[in-house]
Design a protein around this motif. Structure first.
Motif, PDB file in Angstrom:
ATOM      1  N   UNK A 159      -0.835  -5.866   2.724  1.00  0.00           N
ATOM      2  CA  UNK A 159      -1.924  -5.794   3.607  1.00  0.00           C
ATOM      3  C   UNK A 159      -1.609  -4.146   4.399  1.00  0.00           C
ATOM      4  N   UNK A 160      -0.109  -3.932   4.325  1.00  0.00           N
ATOM      5  CA  UNK A 160       0.043  -2.411   4.953  1.00  0.00           C
ATOM      6  C   UNK A 160      -0.302  -1.442   4.313  1.00  0.00           C
ATOM      7  N   UNK A 161      -0.177  -1.651   2.878  1.00  0.00           N
ATOM      8  CA  UNK A 161      -0.696  -0.612   2.009  1.00  0.00           C
ATOM      9  C   UNK A 161      -2.297  -0.606   2.195  1.00  0.00           C
ATOM     10  N   UNK A 162      -2.960  -1.677   2.333  1.00  0.00           N
ATOM     11  CA  UNK A 162      -4.435  -1.641   2.347  1.00  0.00           C
ATOM     12  C   UNK A 162      -4.897  -0.939   3.695  1.00  0.00           C
ATOM     13  N   UNK A 163      -3.970  -1.172   4.832  1.00  0.00           N
ATOM     14  CA  UNK A 163      -4.244  -0.541   5.938  1.00  0.00           C
ATOM     15  C   UNK A 163      -4.030   0.874   6.056  1.00  0.00           C
ATOM     16  N   UNK A 164      -2.961   1.435   5.462  1.00  0.00           N
ATOM     17  CA  UNK A 164      -2.976   2.849   5.566  1.00  0.00           C
ATOM     18  C   UNK A 164      -3.977   3.590   4.515  1.00  0.00           C
ATOM     19  N   UNK A 165      -4.424   2.929   3.772  1.00  0.00           N
ATOM     20  CA  UNK A 165      -5.282   3.519   2.541  1.00  0.00           C
ATOM     21  C   UNK A 165      -6.946   3.571   3.346  1.00  0.00           C
ATOM     22  N   UNK A 166      -7.138   2.891   4.263  1.00  0.00           N
ATOM     23  CA  UNK A 166      -8.366   2.747   4.842  1.00  0.00           C
ATOM     24  C   UNK A 166      -8.573   3.639   5.900  1.00  0.00           C
ATOM     25  N   UNK A 167      -9.749   4.437   6.018  1.00  0.00           N
ATOM     26  CA  UNK A 167     -10.127   5.316   6.913  1.00  0.00           C
ATOM     27  C   UNK A 167     -11.787   5.115   7.222  1.00  0.00           C
ATOM     28  N   UNK A 168     -12.109   4.821   8.230  1.00  0.00           N
ATOM     29  CA  UNK A 168     -13.468   4.590   8.559  1.00  0.00           C
ATOM     30  C   UNK A 168     -14.110   3.616   7.755  1.00  0.00           C
ATOM     31  N   UNK A 169     -13.694   2.635   7.310  1.00  0.00           N
ATOM     32  CA  UNK A 169     -14.210   1.574   6.360  1.00  0.00           C
ATOM     33  C   UNK A 169     -14.578   2.389   4.975  1.00  0.00           C
ATOM     34  N   UNK A 170     -13.746   3.273   4.822  1.00  0.00           N
ATOM     35  CA  UNK A 170     -13.637   3.801   3.344  1.00  0.00           C
ATOM     36  C   UNK A 170     -12.191   3.735   2.901  1.00  0.00           C
ATOM     37  N   UNK A 171     -11.953   4.198   1.579  1.00  0.00           N
ATOM     38  CA  UNK A 171     -10.578   4.228   1.099  1.00  0.00           C
ATOM     39  C   UNK A 171     -10.317   5.489   0.964  1.00  0.00           C
ATOM     40  N   UNK A 172      -9.020   6.075   0.870  1.00  0.00           N
ATOM     41  CA  UNK A 172      -8.838   7.469   0.610  1.00  0.00           C
ATOM     42  C   UNK A 172      -8.884   7.644  -0.747  1.00  0.00           C
TER      43      UNK A 172
END
Length: 239
Positions: A159-172
């Protein structure tokens, strides 16, 4: 008993019957309205679920395919042997960073979709139940201790990795992922770097989780793209 009394009793009885019938009718109407409202809400939720799946189907399929493809290349085409053990420094860096990225990218899209589904309370609808089951199975494979410790990612860390990869409903994207050298960001990926080194050197000892993950990812892709529109059937072979 006088005629007037009989008339009064009959009138009272008729009033009671009329009142009862009216109450029964009101209850039926109320139940019918409640059923209509419930059906309307269910249809609305189904429509919302379809919109979510439509919105995120493409990036989720792509991320699942890229991850399973990397796993296939590691297990069958000796990707880590060629580029991590025998490659130059740039190739070695790519082998590590891009492998970590495809894992993180998948977890990022899963987290984005999970947030939207939970917000709309769609988890129990048939349209999302199958998807949720497939995603949960992949989650369990990442954290299953019976499959060893290499590439084991606990649920909270997923979940944490998913959270930090998310930006404005897009993935880095990959470039921003590599450029982000913030220690707080890199902290979540250090164990994966150590695991990739172990995979490169002792693949046969640590391949069970990879095989199971590749199978589960193919199942997810088959569900999201049953007509083989995005990826042909011959590119979905299970190891």
């Amino acid at each position: 008993m006088s005629f007037e009394i009989l008339i009064a009793i009959a009138s009272a009885f008729a009033a009671i019957v009329a009142s009862s019938l009216a109450l029964i009718g009101q209850n039926k109407v109320a139940k019918m309205n409640a059923t209509i409202a419930e059906k309307r809400d269910e249809n609305l939720h189904k429509q919302q679920a379809k919109l979510i799946l439509s919105k995120y189907r493409e990036p989720l399929i792509n991320s699942a395919y890229e991850l399973q493809s990397r796993i296939f290349n590691i297990l069958r085409l000796k990707f880590l042997d060629k580029f991590y053990l025998r490659g130059n420094e740039r190739e070695k860096q790519y082998a590590v960073e891009n492998t970590i990225y495809v894992i993180a990218q998948y977890l990022g899209w899963i987290e984005i979709i999970r947030r939207e589904i939970q917000f709309l309370d769609l988890g129990e609808l048939e349209t999302t139940k199958k998807l949720s089951n497939l995603e949960n199975h992949i989650c369990e494979l990442f954290l299953d201790t019976r499959l060893g410790t290499v590439l084991r990612i606990f649920r909270g860390n997923q979940r944490a990795i998913g959270e930090i990869m998310e930006s404005n409903s897009q993935c880095l994207g990959y470039a921003k992922f590599v450029q982000n050298q913030d220690p707080d960001f890199q902290y979540w990926f250090e164990p994966l770097r150590e695991d990739i080194e172990l995979l490169a050197k002792e693949l046969d000892k640590h391949n069970t989780r990879l095989i199971e993950l590749q199978h589960a990812l193919i199942d997810l892709i088959d569900f999201l793209d049953p007509d083989y529109i995005r990826y042909p059937q011959q590119r979905r072979g299970k190891i």
